[in-house]
Write an enzyme that holds these catalytic residues in place. Structure first.
Site, mmCIF file in Angstrom:
data_model
loop_
_atom_site.group_PDB
_atom_site.id
_atom_site.type_symbol
_atom_site.label_atom_id
_atom_site.label_comp_id
_atom_site.label_asym_id
_atom_site.label_seq_id
_atom_site.Cartn_x
_atom_site.Cartn_y
_atom_site.Cartn_z
ATOM 1 C CG ASN A 16 87.475 53.109 80.602
ATOM 2 O OD1 ASN A 16 88.257 53.778 81.281
ATOM 3 N ND2 ASN A 16 86.223 53.481 80.393
ATOM 4 C CD1 TRP A 17 92.148 49.237 83.481
ATOM 5 C CD2 TRP A 17 93.845 50.014 84.723
ATOM 6 N NE1 TRP A 17 93.204 48.372 83.329
ATOM 7 C CE2 TRP A 17 94.260 48.825 84.077
ATOM 8 C CE3 TRP A 17 94.754 50.673 85.552
ATOM 9 C CZ2 TRP A 17 95.536 48.285 84.257
ATOM 10 C CZ3 TRP A 17 96.024 50.144 85.729
ATOM 11 C CH2 TRP A 17 96.414 48.965 85.086
ATOM 12 C CE LYS A 18 84.004 51.998 83.249
ATOM 13 N NZ LYS A 18 82.577 52.017 83.102
ATOM 14 C CG HIS A 105 83.479 56.176 78.479
ATOM 15 N ND1 HIS A 105 82.475 56.160 79.429
ATOM 16 C CD2 HIS A 105 83.865 54.884 78.317
ATOM 17 C CE1 HIS A 105 82.276 54.907 79.814
ATOM 18 N NE2 HIS A 105 83.107 54.115 79.162
ATOM 19 C CD GLU A 107 81.551 55.421 82.936
ATOM 20 O OE1 GLU A 107 82.759 55.664 83.152
ATOM 21 O OE2 GLU A 107 81.081 54.266 82.946
ATOM 22 C CD GLU A 177 82.269 51.651 75.643
ATOM 23 O OE1 GLU A 177 82.856 50.655 76.075
ATOM 24 O OE2 GLU A 177 82.261 52.741 76.225
ATOM 25 N N GLY A 183 78.626 48.682 82.471
ATOM 26 C CA GLY A 183 78.649 48.489 83.918
ATOM 27 C C GLY A 183 77.376 47.902 84.492
ATOM 28 C CB SER A 223 78.228 44.053 80.477
ATOM 29 O OG SER A 223 77.714 45.075 81.317
ATOM 30 N N GLY A 244 85.505 47.614 80.633
ATOM 31 C CA GLY A 244 85.614 48.351 81.883
ATOM 32 C C GLY A 244 85.921 47.410 83.039
ATOM 33 N N GLY A 245 84.877 47.000 83.752
ATOM 34 C CA GLY A 245 85.034 46.217 84.980
ATOM 35 C C GLY A 245 85.963 45.016 84.851
HETATM 36 C C1 PEP Z 1 83.418 50.961 79.625
HETATM 37 O O1 PEP Z 1 83.659 51.581 80.640
HETATM 38 O O2 PEP Z 1 83.748 51.427 78.529
HETATM 39 C C2 PEP Z 1 82.752 49.666 79.744
HETATM 40 C C3 PEP Z 1 82.417 49.048 78.654
HETATM 41 O O3 PEP Z 1 82.508 49.205 81.024
HETATM 42 P P1 PEP Z 1 82.018 47.722 81.417
HETATM 43 O O4 PEP Z 1 82.852 46.760 80.636
HETATM 44 O O5 PEP Z 1 82.247 47.631 82.886
HETATM 45 O O6 PEP Z 1 80.585 47.634 81.037
#
Ligand code: PEP
Length: 264
Positions: A16-18, A105, A107, A177, A183, A223, A244-245
């Site tokens: 997930n590049w957001k 998600h 967010e 999640e 994050g 994470s 994500g990251g």
């Molecule tokens: C996400 O955005 O779905 C996510 C899990 O982010 P991260 O891996 O950065 O925690």
């Protein structure tokens, strides 16, 4: 409802590049990832999807074409077309080559007021349009601390899956999640993830039908990185990851996918 059949308990790692990467930057990252994938055919046991922001979908789709790496989007509207300024529909995503779409998600749920009902509607719309929805669920830190994790997961899963038949449900993917892990660098322990995945599977058995939970692919997200992925994937209830990251760097994302492929 029509949707591509999703084989039993697949391994999937989705990035997930957001709101990161222009089309040019996204294509470069995708090309880097595809080169790593091509060099290690064993890791193809894990399906991989890149989910860039909408403006980069076409360029990233071009970069992954023919590589076996899938394209996904991060959101869609439930209607196919209409007066919905700023929105994007499922058929539009399909026309760009998307196979997956991330829905619900945290967010969007907690930052943009997306409700359980909206996520349910979008999930059905994605299936109608031939996309595989990655339905995100998870509790806030305050909910975990109040011992309400199971209650939240049951509510979020029931809102989307109640009344769905087993075959249709199995054409979707769920991502557990925990919001406190997204994050933050605070990854859930394999035991915390396993317990949550078991609550989700039991809820699916209840609201969809006996055996539904066992058939469904449930990813963990929050994470995940190259250092902790293998430990998470050693837990048989974790069928992959939403990342994500760490998906914004080709080598670390590739290590996560390779760890998922090696896990079984
Ligand atoms: C996400 O955005 O779905 C996510 C899990 O982010 P991260 O891996 O950065 O925690």
């Amino acid at each position: 409802m029509s949707a591509a059949a999703w084989p039993r308990r697949p391994r999937l790692v989705a990035g997930n590049w957001k709101m990161h990467k222009t089309p040019a930057e996204g294509a470069a990252l995708a090309r880097e990832f595809v080169a790593l994938a091509a060099a290690d055919p064993a890791a193809r046991a894990c399906r991989v999807a890149l989910c860039p922001p909408h403006p980069a979908l076409a360029a990233v789709g071009e970069a992954v074409r023919g590589s076996g790496v899938d394209l996904g989007a991060q959101n869609m509207h439930a209607e196919t077309h209409g007066a919905y300024t700023g929105e994007v529909s499922g058929p539009m995503l399909v026309s760009l080559g998307c196979r997956f779409v991330i829905l619900g998600h945290s967010e969007r749920r907690h930052g943009m007021g997306e409700t359980d009902e909206a996520v349910a509607k979008k999930t059905r719309a994605a299936l109608r349009d031939g996309l595989t929805p990655i339905v995100c669920v998870g509790e806030l830190l305050a909910e975990r601390e109040a011992d309400r994790t199971a209650e939240v997961l049951v509510r979020q899963i029931a809102a989307v899956y109640a009344g769905m038949d087993v075959a249709t449900a199995a054409a979707t993917v769920i991502a557990y999640e925990p919001v406190w892990a997204i994050g933050t660098g605070k990854v859930a322990s394999p035991e915390q993830a396993r317990d949550a995945h078991r609550v989700i599977r039991a809820t699916l058995d209840r609201v969809v039908g006996a055996g539904a939970g066992e058939r469904m692919a449930i990813l963990y997200g929050g994470s995940v990185n190259a250092g902790n992925a293998a430990t998470l994937f050693a837990e048989p209830d974790i069928d992959g990851a939403l990342v994500g990251g760490a998906s914004l760097e080709a080598a670390s994302f590739w290590k996560i996918a390779a760890a998922a492929a090696a896990a079984r």
